[in-house]
Scaffold this motif. Structure first.
Motif, PDB file in Angstrom:
ATOM      1  N   THR A 104      77.368  22.177  31.547  1.00 37.55           N
ATOM      2  CA  THR A 104      77.780  20.860  31.066  1.00 37.55           C
ATOM      3  C   THR A 104      77.552  19.826  32.164  1.00 37.55           C
ATOM      4  OG1 THR A 104      79.470  21.915  29.698  1.00 37.55           O
ATOM      5  CG2 THR A 104      79.712  19.557  30.082  1.00 37.55           C
ATOM      6  N   SER A 105      76.993  18.678  31.796  1.00 34.09           N
ATOM      7  CA  SER A 105      76.760  17.619  32.786  1.00 34.09           C
ATOM      8  C   SER A 105      78.090  17.063  33.273  1.00 34.09           C
ATOM      9  CB  SER A 105      75.919  16.495  32.173  1.00 34.09           C
ATOM     10  OG  SER A 105      76.682  15.789  31.211  1.00 34.09           O
ATOM     11  N   GLN A 106      78.070  16.440  34.437  1.00 29.57           N
ATOM     12  CA  GLN A 106      79.296  15.863  34.993  1.00 29.57           C
ATOM     13  C   GLN A 106      79.872  14.807  34.058  1.00 29.57           C
ATOM     14  OE1 GLN A 106      78.351  14.443  38.943  1.00 29.57           O
ATOM     15  NE2 GLN A 106      78.490  16.485  39.827  1.00 29.57           N
ATOM     16  N   GLU A 107      78.998  14.022  33.454  1.00 26.36           N
ATOM     17  CA  GLU A 107      79.453  12.965  32.542  1.00 26.36           C
ATOM     18  C   GLU A 107      80.189  13.562  31.347  1.00 26.36           C
ATOM     19  OE1 GLU A 107      77.282   9.843  29.608  1.00 26.36           O
ATOM     20  OE2 GLU A 107      76.516   9.914  31.668  1.00 26.36           O
ATOM     21  N   ASN A 108      79.597  14.602  30.735  1.00 27.75           N
ATOM     22  CA  ASN A 108      80.245  15.257  29.590  1.00 27.75           C
ATOM     23  C   ASN A 108      81.514  15.986  30.004  1.00 27.75           C
ATOM     24  OD1 ASN A 108      78.509  14.353  27.605  1.00 27.75           O
ATOM     25  ND2 ASN A 108      77.131  16.097  27.791  1.00 27.75           N
ATOM     26  N   LEU A 109      81.511  16.582  31.198  1.00 25.83           N
ATOM     27  CA  LEU A 109      82.710  17.249  31.712  1.00 25.83           C
ATOM     28  C   LEU A 109      83.866  16.262  31.786  1.00 25.83           C
ATOM     29  CD1 LEU A 109      84.127  19.674  33.305  1.00 25.83           C
ATOM     30  CD2 LEU A 109      83.341  18.495  35.333  1.00 25.83           C
ATOM     31  N   ILE A 110      83.609  15.081  32.346  1.00 29.34           N
ATOM     32  CA  ILE A 110      84.649  14.058  32.475  1.00 29.34           C
ATOM     33  C   ILE A 110      85.133  13.622  31.093  1.00 29.34           C
ATOM     34  CG2 ILE A 110      85.139  11.710  33.279  1.00 29.34           C
ATOM     35  CD1 ILE A 110      84.911  13.770  35.548  1.00 29.34           C
ATOM     36  N   LYS A 111      84.188  13.399  30.161  1.00 30.68           N
ATOM     37  CA  LYS A 111      84.569  12.969  28.802  1.00 30.68           C
ATOM     38  C   LYS A 111      85.425  14.020  28.099  1.00 30.68           C
ATOM     39  CE  LYS A 111      80.643   9.941  27.856  1.00 30.68           C
ATOM     40  NZ  LYS A 111      79.409   9.786  27.086  1.00 30.68           N
ATOM     41  N   LYS A 112      84.997  15.291  28.174  1.00 24.28           N
ATOM     42  CA  LYS A 112      85.747  16.362  27.507  1.00 24.28           C
ATOM     43  C   LYS A 112      87.125  16.544  28.143  1.00 24.28           C
ATOM     44  CE  LYS A 112      81.915  19.119  25.736  1.00 24.28           C
ATOM     45  NZ  LYS A 112      81.299  20.444  25.691  1.00 24.28           N
ATOM     46  N   LEU A 113      87.168  16.445  29.464  1.00 24.28           N
ATOM     47  CA  LEU A 113      88.430  16.604  30.171  1.00 24.28           C
ATOM     48  C   LEU A 113      89.389  15.467  29.817  1.00 24.28           C
ATOM     49  CD1 LEU A 113      89.655  18.628  32.085  1.00 24.28           C
ATOM     50  CD2 LEU A 113      88.668  17.382  33.993  1.00 24.28           C
ATOM     51  N   GLU A 114      88.873  14.257  29.784  1.00 22.14           N
ATOM     52  CA  GLU A 114      89.708  13.111  29.439  1.00 22.14           C
ATOM     53  C   GLU A 114      90.267  13.248  28.030  1.00 22.14           C
ATOM     54  OE1 GLU A 114      89.679   8.312  29.944  1.00 22.14           O
ATOM     55  OE2 GLU A 114      87.775   9.261  29.454  1.00 22.14           O
ATOM     56  N   ALA A 115      89.415  13.639  27.076  1.00 18.93           N
ATOM     57  CA  ALA A 115      89.868  13.815  25.695  1.00 18.93           C
ATOM     58  C   ALA A 115      90.931  14.905  25.598  1.00 18.93           C
ATOM     59  CB  ALA A 115      88.682  14.151  24.796  1.00 18.93           C
ATOM     60  N   ALA A 116      90.732  16.000  26.315  1.00 18.12           N
ATOM     61  CA  ALA A 116      91.698  17.107  26.268  1.00 18.12           C
ATOM     62  C   ALA A 116      93.032  16.712  26.893  1.00 18.12           C
ATOM     63  CB  ALA A 116      91.126  18.329  26.977  1.00 18.12           C
ATOM     64  N   ILE A 117      92.984  15.964  27.997  1.00 19.67           N
ATOM     65  CA  ILE A 117      94.239  15.538  28.642  1.00 19.67           C
ATOM     66  C   ILE A 117      94.942  14.495  27.792  1.00 19.67           C
ATOM     67  CG2 ILE A 117      95.241  14.405  30.660  1.00 19.67           C
ATOM     68  CD1 ILE A 117      93.023  15.790  32.332  1.00 19.67           C
ATOM     69  N   GLN A 118      94.194  13.566  27.206  1.00 17.64           N
ATOM     70  CA  GLN A 118      94.806  12.574  26.317  1.00 17.64           C
ATOM     71  C   GLN A 118      95.442  13.259  25.121  1.00 17.64           C
ATOM     72  OE1 GLN A 118      91.728   9.744  25.406  1.00 17.64           O
ATOM     73  NE2 GLN A 118      92.179   8.510  27.212  1.00 17.64           N
ATOM     74  N   ASN A 119      94.833  14.340  24.656  1.00 23.97           N
ATOM     75  CA  ASN A 119      95.388  15.104  23.548  1.00 23.97           C
ATOM     76  C   ASN A 119      96.752  15.670  23.915  1.00 23.97           C
ATOM     77  OD1 ASN A 119      95.543  16.378  21.047  1.00 23.97           O
ATOM     78  ND2 ASN A 119      94.513  18.203  21.781  1.00 23.97           N
ATOM     79  N   THR A 120      96.955  16.014  25.190  1.00 28.88           N
ATOM     80  CA  THR A 120      98.268  16.519  25.613  1.00 28.88           C
ATOM     81  C   THR A 120      99.299  15.406  25.612  1.00 28.88           C
ATOM     82  OG1 THR A 120      97.920  16.159  27.984  1.00 28.88           O
ATOM     83  CG2 THR A 120      97.237  18.292  27.086  1.00 28.88           C
ATOM     84  N   GLU A 121      98.852  14.151  25.811  1.00 21.71           N
ATOM     85  CA  GLU A 121      99.801  13.028  25.793  1.00 21.71           C
ATOM     86  C   GLU A 121     100.296  12.750  24.379  1.00 21.71           C
ATOM     87  OE1 GLU A 121      97.486   9.933  27.580  1.00 21.71           O
ATOM     88  OE2 GLU A 121      98.178  10.444  29.584  1.00 21.71           O
ATOM     89  N   ASP A 122      99.530  13.166  23.379  1.00 15.88           N
ATOM     90  CA  ASP A 122      99.908  12.918  21.993  1.00 15.88           C
ATOM     91  C   ASP A 122     101.074  13.786  21.534  1.00 15.88           C
ATOM     92  OD1 ASP A 122      97.850  11.120  21.864  1.00 15.88           O
ATOM     93  OD2 ASP A 122      96.451  12.507  20.897  1.00 15.88           O
ATOM     94  N   HIS A 123     101.453  14.782  22.344  1.00 18.18           N
ATOM     95  CA  HIS A 123     102.507  15.724  21.950  1.00 18.18           C
ATOM     96  C   HIS A 123     103.635  15.758  22.974  1.00 18.18           C
ATOM     97  CE1 HIS A 123      99.641  17.094  18.971  1.00 18.18           C
ATOM     98  NE2 HIS A 123      98.766  17.238  19.935  1.00 18.18           N
ATOM     99  N   PRO A 124     104.293  14.610  23.241  1.00 16.21           N
ATOM    100  CA  PRO A 124     105.343  14.624  24.252  1.00 16.21           C
ATOM    101  C   PRO A 124     106.541  15.477  23.875  1.00 16.21           C
ATOM    102  CG  PRO A 124     105.347  12.529  23.086  1.00 16.21           C
ATOM    103  CD  PRO A 124     104.149  13.307  22.618  1.00 16.21           C
ATOM    104  N   SER A 125     106.796  15.657  22.573  1.00 20.14           N
ATOM    105  CA  SER A 125     107.956  16.457  22.174  1.00 20.14           C
ATOM    106  C   SER A 125     107.790  17.907  22.584  1.00 20.14           C
ATOM    107  CB  SER A 125     108.177  16.365  20.670  1.00 20.14           C
ATOM    108  OG  SER A 125     107.036  16.844  19.994  1.00 20.14           O
ATOM    109  N   GLU A 126     106.554  18.430  22.531  1.00 15.93           N
ATOM    110  CA  GLU A 126     106.314  19.807  22.952  1.00 15.93           C
ATOM    111  C   GLU A 126     106.584  19.965  24.440  1.00 15.93           C
ATOM    112  OE1 GLU A 126     102.491  21.307  21.863  1.00 15.93           O
ATOM    113  OE2 GLU A 126     102.673  20.573  19.812  1.00 15.93           O
TER     114      GLU A 126
END
Length: 197
Positions: A104-126
Motif C-alpha cells: 500500500t502506498s504511503q498516501e493510501n496508508l494514511i487515508k485508510k488509517l485516518e478513516a479507521a481511527i475516525q471510525n473509532t470516534e463514532d463509537h464513544p459509548s463502546e
C-alpha cells in the motif's frame, strides 16, 4: 484519547511513526512490540506495524508477542501482501483488523488509517464501556495510592483495616487490568482525574 503506534525497534518503525504522527492530527504514543503498555484501554486505537512479518518467517513467535495486546480496536498495517489465508485468519480470530498490506502506498496508508481511527470516534459509548466501574471506596483508595501512600496509611486515613485495603487493592488491580501500584497510579491519573484527582 491517544492512539498507540506499536512497531519493532529500528529505523523503519521510527520513520513510519514520524510520517503517521505528522500526517494525522491525533495524540500519538509509541511502543515496541512485546514492550507495549499493560494498561491499553485508555487508547482510542492500537496501530501495529507488521513490517517485520515479511522478514521474520516465525509467525507463531510474533503472534505470541501480540497475544497480550487486548483492545477492541487493533489495526494492523504493513503486513506482507502474500500473507496466507491461515495466517490472516489467526489475526482475525484475535480481533485484529487487517488494514493495509506492505504494498500500500504511503498516501493510501494514511487515508485508510485516518478513516479507521475516525471510525473509532463514532463509537464513544463502546469506549466508555471498556473502562471498568470502580466502587466509591475503590476510587478513594486509588486516589490515596496515587498520592504514594502505603496500605497502612490508607487504612488509617479511611478508617479501614490493612486487610480490607489489601482486598480492595486486589479488586482494583483485577478490574483495571494492572499488575502493580505504579500501573494502578498511572491508570488513576488517566481515568479518575476529572472526578477525584
Amino acid at each position: 484519547m491517544p492512539v498507540l503506534f506499536v512497531s519493532n525497534s529500528g529505523l523503519h518503525g521510527e520513520l513510519l511513526f514520524s510520517l503517521i504522527s505528522k500526517s494525522l492530527p491525533y495524540n500519538w504514543e509509541q511502543a515496541e512490540i512485546g514492550k507495549q503498555c499493560h494498561c491499553l484501554q485508555h487508547y482510542q486505537a492500537i496501530v501495529i506495524d507488521c513490517w517485520q512479518l515479511a522478514t521474520n518467517p516465525n509467525l507463531d513467535q510474533i503472534l505470541s508477542q501480540l497475544k497480550n495486546v487486548s483492545h477492541p480496536r487493533i489495526l494492523l498495517i504493513n503486513f506482507p501482501s502474500d500473507l496466507s489465508g491461515n495466517s490472516a485468519e489467526k489475526f482475525k480470530r484475535q480481533n485484529f483488523r487487517l488494514l493495509c498490506d506492505s504494498k500500500t502506498s504511503q498516501e493510501n496508508l494514511i487515508k485508510k488509517l485516518e478513516a479507521a481511527i475516525q471510525n473509532t470516534e463514532d463509537h464513544p459509548s463502546e469506549e466508555k464501556q471498556s473502562v471498568p466501574i470502580l466502587t466509591r471506596r475503590e476510587q478513594e483508595i486509588l486516589v490515596q495510592l496515587t498520592n504514594g501512600e502505603p496500605n497502612s496509611v490508607i487504612a488509617s486515613k479511611l478508617h479501614l483495616s490493612e486487610h480490607t485495603v489489601k482486598n480492595h487493592m486486589y479488586n482494583i488491580f483485577r478490574k483495571i487490568g494492572v499488575k502493580n501500584r505504579l500501573q494502578a497510579s498511572n491508570w488513576a491519573k488517566l481515568h479518575l482525574q476529572a472526578e477525584r484527582i
